[in-house]
Motif scaffolding. Structure first.
Motif, PDB file in Angstrom:
ATOM      1  N   VAL A 235     -12.846  21.176 -82.951  1.00 29.86           N
ATOM      2  CA  VAL A 235     -11.913  21.815 -81.932  1.00 29.86           C
ATOM      3  C   VAL A 235     -10.705  20.977 -81.686  1.00 29.86           C
ATOM      4  O   VAL A 235     -10.759  19.869 -81.238  1.00 29.86           O
ATOM      5  CB  VAL A 235     -11.906  23.091 -81.905  1.00 29.86           C
ATOM      6  CG1 VAL A 235     -12.338  24.060 -82.074  1.00 29.86           C
ATOM      7  CG2 VAL A 235     -12.191  22.480 -79.922  1.00 29.86           C
ATOM      8  N   THR A 236      -9.738  21.258 -82.704  1.00 33.12           N
ATOM      9  CA  THR A 236      -8.216  20.544 -82.114  1.00 33.12           C
ATOM     10  C   THR A 236      -6.999  21.370 -80.698  1.00 33.12           C
ATOM     11  O   THR A 236      -5.995  20.998 -80.864  1.00 33.12           O
ATOM     12  CB  THR A 236      -7.487  20.326 -83.428  1.00 33.12           C
ATOM     13  OG1 THR A 236      -7.609  21.155 -84.393  1.00 33.12           O
ATOM     14  CG2 THR A 236      -8.468  18.853 -83.968  1.00 33.12           C
ATOM     15  N   GLU A 237      -7.502  22.482 -81.109  1.00 32.73           N
ATOM     16  CA  GLU A 237      -7.119  23.109 -80.072  1.00 32.73           C
ATOM     17  C   GLU A 237      -8.381  24.472 -79.788  1.00 32.73           C
ATOM     18  O   GLU A 237      -8.627  24.512 -80.174  1.00 32.73           O
ATOM     19  CB  GLU A 237      -5.938  24.587 -81.109  1.00 32.73           C
ATOM     20  CG  GLU A 237      -5.984  24.515 -82.200  1.00 32.73           C
ATOM     21  CD  GLU A 237      -5.043  25.628 -83.174  1.00 32.73           C
ATOM     22  OE1 GLU A 237      -5.416  26.686 -83.574  1.00 32.73           O
ATOM     23  OE2 GLU A 237      -4.098  25.239 -83.075  1.00 32.73           O
ATOM     24  N   GLU A 238      -7.281  24.975 -78.163  1.00 36.15           N
ATOM     25  CA  GLU A 238      -8.010  26.059 -77.784  1.00 36.15           C
ATOM     26  C   GLU A 238      -8.690  27.541 -78.556  1.00 36.15           C
ATOM     27  O   GLU A 238      -7.418  28.395 -80.097  1.00 36.15           O
ATOM     28  CB  GLU A 238      -7.130  26.824 -76.542  1.00 36.15           C
ATOM     29  CG  GLU A 238      -8.399  27.787 -75.937  1.00 36.15           C
ATOM     30  CD  GLU A 238      -7.685  28.666 -74.695  1.00 36.15           C
ATOM     31  OE1 GLU A 238      -7.863  29.389 -74.470  1.00 36.15           O
ATOM     32  OE2 GLU A 238      -6.742  27.281 -74.025  1.00 36.15           O
TER      33      GLU A 238
ATOM     34  N   LYS B 160      -6.695  17.094 -66.910  1.00 36.86           N
ATOM     35  CA  LYS B 160      -6.063  18.830 -66.282  1.00 36.86           C
ATOM     36  C   LYS B 160      -5.735  19.693 -67.415  1.00 36.86           C
ATOM     37  O   LYS B 160      -6.193  20.652 -66.660  1.00 36.86           O
ATOM     38  CB  LYS B 160      -3.945  17.437 -65.964  1.00 36.86           C
ATOM     39  CG  LYS B 160      -3.857  18.448 -64.527  1.00 36.86           C
ATOM     40  CD  LYS B 160      -2.436  18.026 -64.981  1.00 36.86           C
ATOM     41  CE  LYS B 160      -1.640  19.010 -63.957  1.00 36.86           C
ATOM     42  NZ  LYS B 160       0.212  18.174 -63.034  1.00 36.86           N
ATOM     43  N   GLN B 161      -5.173  19.174 -68.546  1.00 33.31           N
ATOM     44  CA  GLN B 161      -5.224  20.712 -69.564  1.00 33.31           C
ATOM     45  C   GLN B 161      -6.544  21.037 -69.674  1.00 33.31           C
ATOM     46  O   GLN B 161      -5.504  22.354 -69.497  1.00 33.31           O
ATOM     47  CB  GLN B 161      -4.692  20.145 -70.543  1.00 33.31           C
ATOM     48  CG  GLN B 161      -3.798  21.099 -71.860  1.00 33.31           C
ATOM     49  CD  GLN B 161      -3.586  20.408 -72.590  1.00 33.31           C
ATOM     50  OE1 GLN B 161      -3.157  19.404 -73.199  1.00 33.31           O
ATOM     51  NE2 GLN B 161      -2.608  21.263 -73.975  1.00 33.31           N
ATOM     52  N   ARG B 162      -7.745  21.290 -69.594  1.00 34.44           N
ATOM     53  CA  ARG B 162      -8.733  21.951 -70.523  1.00 34.44           C
ATOM     54  C   ARG B 162      -9.438  22.230 -69.216  1.00 34.44           C
ATOM     55  O   ARG B 162      -9.639  23.310 -69.813  1.00 34.44           O
ATOM     56  CB  ARG B 162      -9.215  20.778 -70.403  1.00 34.44           C
ATOM     57  CG  ARG B 162      -9.714  20.246 -71.794  1.00 34.44           C
ATOM     58  CD  ARG B 162     -10.862  19.008 -72.095  1.00 34.44           C
ATOM     59  NE  ARG B 162     -10.837  17.839 -71.816  1.00 34.44           N
ATOM     60  CZ  ARG B 162     -11.441  17.327 -71.662  1.00 34.44           C
ATOM     61  NH1 ARG B 162     -12.346  18.083 -70.461  1.00 34.44           N
ATOM     62  NH2 ARG B 162     -10.870  15.719 -70.768  1.00 34.44           N
TER      63      ARG B 162
ATOM     64  N   PHE C 283     -19.889  15.148 -71.170  1.00 30.96           N
ATOM     65  CA  PHE C 283     -18.570  15.291 -70.797  1.00 30.96           C
ATOM     66  C   PHE C 283     -18.103  13.837 -70.629  1.00 30.96           C
ATOM     67  O   PHE C 283     -16.721  13.887 -70.037  1.00 30.96           O
ATOM     68  CB  PHE C 283     -18.778  15.469 -69.216  1.00 30.96           C
ATOM     69  CG  PHE C 283     -19.618  17.271 -68.593  1.00 30.96           C
ATOM     70  CD1 PHE C 283     -18.904  18.784 -70.108  1.00 30.96           C
ATOM     71  CD2 PHE C 283     -20.734  17.263 -68.553  1.00 30.96           C
ATOM     72  CE1 PHE C 283     -20.203  19.413 -69.401  1.00 30.96           C
ATOM     73  CE2 PHE C 283     -21.488  18.142 -69.216  1.00 30.96           C
ATOM     74  CZ  PHE C 283     -21.046  19.129 -68.867  1.00 30.96           C
ATOM     75  N   HIS C 284     -18.158  12.881 -71.173  1.00 32.14           N
ATOM     76  CA  HIS C 284     -18.016  11.492 -71.465  1.00 32.14           C
ATOM     77  C   HIS C 284     -18.462  10.663 -72.342  1.00 32.14           C
ATOM     78  O   HIS C 284     -19.645  10.921 -72.587  1.00 32.14           O
ATOM     79  CB  HIS C 284     -17.619  10.194 -70.125  1.00 32.14           C
ATOM     80  CG  HIS C 284     -17.127   9.234 -70.134  1.00 32.14           C
ATOM     81  ND1 HIS C 284     -17.889   8.434 -70.839  1.00 32.14           N
ATOM     82  CD2 HIS C 284     -15.273   9.518 -69.892  1.00 32.14           C
ATOM     83  CE1 HIS C 284     -16.720   7.921 -70.476  1.00 32.14           C
ATOM     84  NE2 HIS C 284     -15.748   8.012 -70.215  1.00 32.14           N
TER      85      HIS C 284
ATOM     86  N   ILE D 273      -9.506  16.804 -77.366  1.00 34.21           N
ATOM     87  CA  ILE D 273      -8.200  15.592 -77.443  1.00 34.21           C
ATOM     88  C   ILE D 273      -7.772  16.055 -76.687  1.00 34.21           C
ATOM     89  O   ILE D 273      -6.186  15.570 -75.810  1.00 34.21           O
ATOM     90  CB  ILE D 273      -7.484  15.532 -78.729  1.00 34.21           C
ATOM     91  CG1 ILE D 273      -7.935  17.012 -79.320  1.00 34.21           C
ATOM     92  CG2 ILE D 273      -8.483  14.657 -79.624  1.00 34.21           C
ATOM     93  CD1 ILE D 273      -6.421  17.533 -80.358  1.00 34.21           C
ATOM     94  N   TRP D 274      -7.170  17.133 -75.513  1.00 33.40           N
ATOM     95  CA  TRP D 274      -6.772  17.662 -74.479  1.00 33.40           C
ATOM     96  C   TRP D 274      -6.694  16.417 -73.240  1.00 33.40           C
ATOM     97  O   TRP D 274      -8.340  15.880 -73.249  1.00 33.40           O
ATOM     98  CB  TRP D 274      -6.332  18.919 -74.086  1.00 33.40           C
ATOM     99  CG  TRP D 274      -6.017  20.282 -74.535  1.00 33.40           C
ATOM    100  CD1 TRP D 274      -5.439  19.537 -76.342  1.00 33.40           C
ATOM    101  CD2 TRP D 274      -6.068  21.393 -74.617  1.00 33.40           C
ATOM    102  NE1 TRP D 274      -4.891  20.539 -76.766  1.00 33.40           N
ATOM    103  CE2 TRP D 274      -5.415  22.303 -76.188  1.00 33.40           C
ATOM    104  CE3 TRP D 274      -6.576  21.915 -73.555  1.00 33.40           C
ATOM    105  CZ2 TRP D 274      -4.728  23.614 -76.222  1.00 33.40           C
ATOM    106  CZ3 TRP D 274      -6.393  23.318 -74.180  1.00 33.40           C
ATOM    107  CH2 TRP D 274      -5.905  23.989 -74.824  1.00 33.40           C
TER     108      TRP D 274
END
Length: 378
Positions: free
Chosen positions: A45-48, A72-74, A99-100, A68-69
């Motif tokens: 996905v590219t947005e929530e 911090k934003q996630r 997660f990585h 791609i976020w």
């Protein structure tokens, strides 16, 4: 009970752990538990995105946060959704590479501690570190040591009340680090379609065609470096001696090894069918019409394979045809029941000792064990 599952991705059919979370969430909702699934690092996905699935009278919330976020934003959004759900339990479905991209999740522990403050933690360990085998390279051994350090630090600081894993090997490795875990066997992501049950609730296979044809099946990703040439040769020799057809069916996303396997099988004049991606019902019916399953995971790791779990749920004995893989620093492990590790020249053993598989752990049994362990946590 309110439970939030945290995983990497929730793309249907593209992430094994994500599919596991979805099926488990649906099952738990049948017992009137409120379940939310949050994908922390979703590459699809590219947005929530947020969606609500209604199962009978219960709702399952699915939240997906794009990779791609920024971190911090996630995690700001993770905090928001956890606060909104207000769960008693947070269940981390752990795979380092979720997660990585290199499985080196620096900073993840601190972020999880923050969003899960004053809540009960559960961790399901789906995978540990790379380089666990004797045959590994120096590169993977050092890579694995860094991953091991991060995993130990994460578990110690989160301090989960309950830890589960599906492999005896992982349970032993966790114990070496000082963590007590319980086995929670993997269930199949492919429900058995139109299955006939006997008194022990085990799939009854139609074996009438077994006298004329032995149908082997590979489902899903084929791992590299398996001894397919020798395995195909052994199969062809058995076929000649016994005047029987031995076919190979490949279904699902088998990957780049698929053509290599097909070429090796055909080189010994053995029939091959390549079915590619199919829906769950087609996969189920194909499994039901097969004689034996082939897993390309090493036998000590086959317990974490969703495709192997599907074969077991459909009553198939399994042959592991894989590269050499023997755990380091661990005494000889008990091998799983009804699963054979392929060795050169022993094809007869797998066929002549054909065993009807015992009842597998289904999703209902797994969910009940999970609930029992959570409710009885100290």
């Amino acid at each position: 009970m309110k439970i939030v599952f945290l995983c990497g991705s929730l793309e249907i059919g593209r992430d094994g752990v994500g599919d596991y979370v979805r099926r488990l969430a649906i099952e738990l909702s049948q017992y009137e538990h409120q379940v939310t699934g949050i994908a922390l690092n979703d590459h699809y996905v590219t947005e929530e995105t947020s969606s609500l699935s209604q199962i009978e009278d219960n709702n399952i919330s699915i939240i997906r946060l794009p990779s791609i976020w920024s971190s911090k934003q996630r995690f700001n959004r993770v905090q928001y959704w956890i606060d909104m759900s207000n769960p008693e339990w947070i269940s981390l479905q752990f795979v380092p590479f979720s997660f990585h991209h290199k499985g080196l999740h620096f900073g993840l522990t601190e972020q999880l501690i923050k969003v899960g403050k004053n809540r009960l933690w559960h961790i399901m360990v789906h995978e540990l570190w790379v380089g666990m085998e004797k045959e590994t390279s120096i590169k993977y051994r050092y890579w694995g040591e860094v991953q091991k350090y991060l995993i130990k630090n994460l578990i110690a600081k989160i301090n989960p009340k309950v830890i589960h894993t599906q492999l005896l090997l992982y349970k032993i490795e966790l114990a070496k680090m000082g963590f007590v875990s319980n086995l929670l066997l993997l269930f199949s992501n492919i429900p058995a379609a139109n299955k006939v049950l006997n008194k022990n609730s085990v799939l009854v296979k139609n074996t009438s065609a077994y006298k004329n044809e032995i149908s082997l099946i590979v489902f899903g990703h084929i791992h590299p470096d398996a001894p397919i040439n020798q395995f195909a040769y052994d199969a062809s020799q058995y076929a000649k001696r016994n005047n029987i057809v031995i076919s190979l069916t490949m279904i699902g996303r088998c990957g780049s090894e698929q053509e290599h396997w097909a070429a090796q099988w055909k080189s010994f004049n053995l029939p091959v069918r390549i079915l590619g991606e199919q829906n769950a019902e087609c996969i189920s019916l194909t499994l039901q019409n097969s004689s034996l399953g082939i897993a390309t995971n090493p036998i000590h790791l086959v317990g974490k394979s969703g495709t192997a779990a599907a074969m077991k749920e459909h009553g198939l004995p399994i042959i592991c045809v894989s590269r050499p893989w023997n755990p380091r620093d661990t005494k000889e492990l008990e091998l799983p029941a009804n699963i054979y590790a392929y060795s050169e020249g022993e094809f007869d053993k797998y066929i002549d000792n054909y065993l009807y598989i015992s009842a597998p752990s289904d999703i209902s049994a797994v969910s009940q064990q999970l609930l029992h362990d959570l409710l009885n946590a100290n």
